[in-house]
Design a protein around this motif. Structure first.
Motif, short mmCIF file in Angstrom:
data_model
loop_
_atom_site.label_atom_id
_atom_site.label_comp_id
_atom_site.label_asym_id
_atom_site.label_seq_id
_atom_site.Cartn_x
_atom_site.Cartn_y
_atom_site.Cartn_z
N HIS A 235 -1.50 -4.97 -7.70
CA HIS A 235 -0.32 -4.41 -7.03
C HIS A 235 -0.60 -2.98 -6.56
O HIS A 235 -0.32 -2.63 -5.42
CB HIS A 235 0.85 -4.46 -8.01
N MET A 239 -2.86 -5.28 -2.91
CA MET A 239 -3.26 -6.66 -2.55
C MET A 239 -2.03 -7.52 -2.26
O MET A 239 -0.98 -7.34 -2.87
CB MET A 239 -4.00 -7.30 -3.73
N ASP A 240 -2.20 -8.48 -1.33
CA ASP A 240 -1.13 -9.46 -1.13
C ASP A 240 -1.24 -10.52 -2.23
O ASP A 240 -2.15 -10.50 -3.06
CB ASP A 240 -1.18 -10.07 0.27
N LEU A 241 -0.28 -11.46 -2.23
CA LEU A 241 -0.20 -12.44 -3.31
C LEU A 241 -1.50 -13.24 -3.46
O LEU A 241 -2.04 -13.38 -4.57
CB LEU A 241 0.99 -13.39 -3.08
N ASP A 242 -2.04 -13.72 -2.34
CA ASP A 242 -3.24 -14.57 -2.41
C ASP A 242 -4.41 -13.82 -3.04
O ASP A 242 -5.14 -14.37 -3.87
CB ASP A 242 -3.64 -15.06 -1.01
N HIS A 243 -4.61 -12.57 -2.63
CA HIS A 243 -5.71 -11.79 -3.18
C HIS A 243 -5.47 -11.45 -4.65
O HIS A 243 -6.40 -11.46 -5.45
CB HIS A 243 -5.95 -10.52 -2.35
N ASP A 287 7.98 -5.20 -8.47
CA ASP A 287 8.71 -4.69 -7.31
C ASP A 287 10.13 -4.28 -7.68
O ASP A 287 10.67 -3.32 -7.14
CB ASP A 287 8.74 -5.74 -6.19
#
Ligand SMILES: [Zn+2]
Length: 291
Positions: A235, A239-243, A287
């Motif tokens: 986080h 990174m986005d969710l996939d990464h 978040d």
């Protein structure tokens, strides 16, 4: 569930007032009915159906089983009660998450007559007959409508998903941190509460009984911290969710014998505690907690 066996457990407590803990999915209802019949529990015999929380792998069959066992009282935490009476919102949000897979994995939860539902507060109890009780203890973290239940006769503690998921084939334990309710602090508090109850045995909904209570609950807390620490790093790195999922999966791989075992065992473990769902739940909490 979804053609697998040994994925999600329901427990029958026999006695003067037979009690079913967890129903499994709607599609499993006929399997549960046949199992109860084979144990001598007929349509008029079941006194109570209680669920640890209302996720569809635990409570999806409540409406169907309420119909099959007309004498049974349906017991659930107060934050979940209205969804059992009217599952439309629960089903709509599950369909958003699972899409077409929903029908195969869970099926459709049928509504339960509101008059048959008893809502639990922070604590509560189910009468098992002969002075024996099943005491409920509010245990959020995995879900905001989660309870653990301890049997006064045996010291068995039904932990639902609050202590993570356990794979009996390998003894692996992984956290269960799905969106939208996961919260680290309350999840750790719930594990501490379970410890304080002094259970003799932990009965996982996924899957089965575990005797080594202390070490298992310590492992549950450690697993939570590991997954949260790694997801927090992902986080912070933006990174986005996939990464994030790929990174956490990679960095935790060697912790679990199941992932080193055969493909079927690895697949079963991933189905029970999916890395995408766990990481998404932790990110969602991060978040909210620290926008
Ligand atoms: Zn579950």
């Amino acid at each position: 569930m979804a053609g697998y066996s040994g994925i999600t457990a329901g427990y029958l407590i026999l006695g003067d007032r037979p009690c079913l803990v967890e129903t499994g999915t709607a599609t499993s209802a006929p399997v549960v009915r046949d199992a109860l019949a084979s144990l001598g529990v007929g349509p008029g015999d079941l006194a109570t159906i209680v669920v640890t929380h209302i996720h569809l792998d635990h409570a999806g069959g409540v409406g169907d089983l309420a119909g099959l066992y007309p004498e049974a009282e349906i017991v659930v935490h107060e934050k979940g009660a209205r969804h059992l009476a009217d599952p439309s919102r629960l089903m709509a949000s599950a369909r958003m998450v699972w899409g077409d897979k929903l029908d195969v994995l869970f099926g459709e939860m049928s509504p339960t007559e509101a008059a048959r539902i008893r809502a639990l507060g922070d604590t509560g109890s189910v009468d098992l007959g002969n002075g024996r009780t099943l005491s409920s203890h509010y245990s959020p973290g995995h879900a905001k409508h989660h309870v653990g239940l301890i049997d006064s006769g045996t010291g068995d503690l039904y932990v639902g998903d609050a202590a993570g998921v356990y794979l009996p084939q390998t003894g692996d334990l992984r956290p269960a941190t799905p969106p939208p309710d996961f919260d680290l602090r309350t999840a750790l508090d719930s594990i501490a509460l379970f410890e304080a109850l002094g259970p003799q045995r932990l009965l996982f909904s996924h899957y089965g009984p575990v005797d080594d209570v202390q070490a298992t609950l310590e492992r549950s807390a450690e697993e939570l911290r590991v997954w949260v620490d790694l997801t927090r790093q992902a986080h912070s790195a933006g990174m986005d969710l996939d990464h994030a999922v790929a990174m956490v999966r990679d960095r935790t791989r060697e912790r679990y014998a199941a992932l080193q075992a055969d493909d079927a065992t690895a697949e079963q473990f991933e189905l029970l505690s999916g890395a995408p769902s766990n990481v998404a739940g932790i990110l969602h909490w991060l978040d909210r907690a620290q926008p």
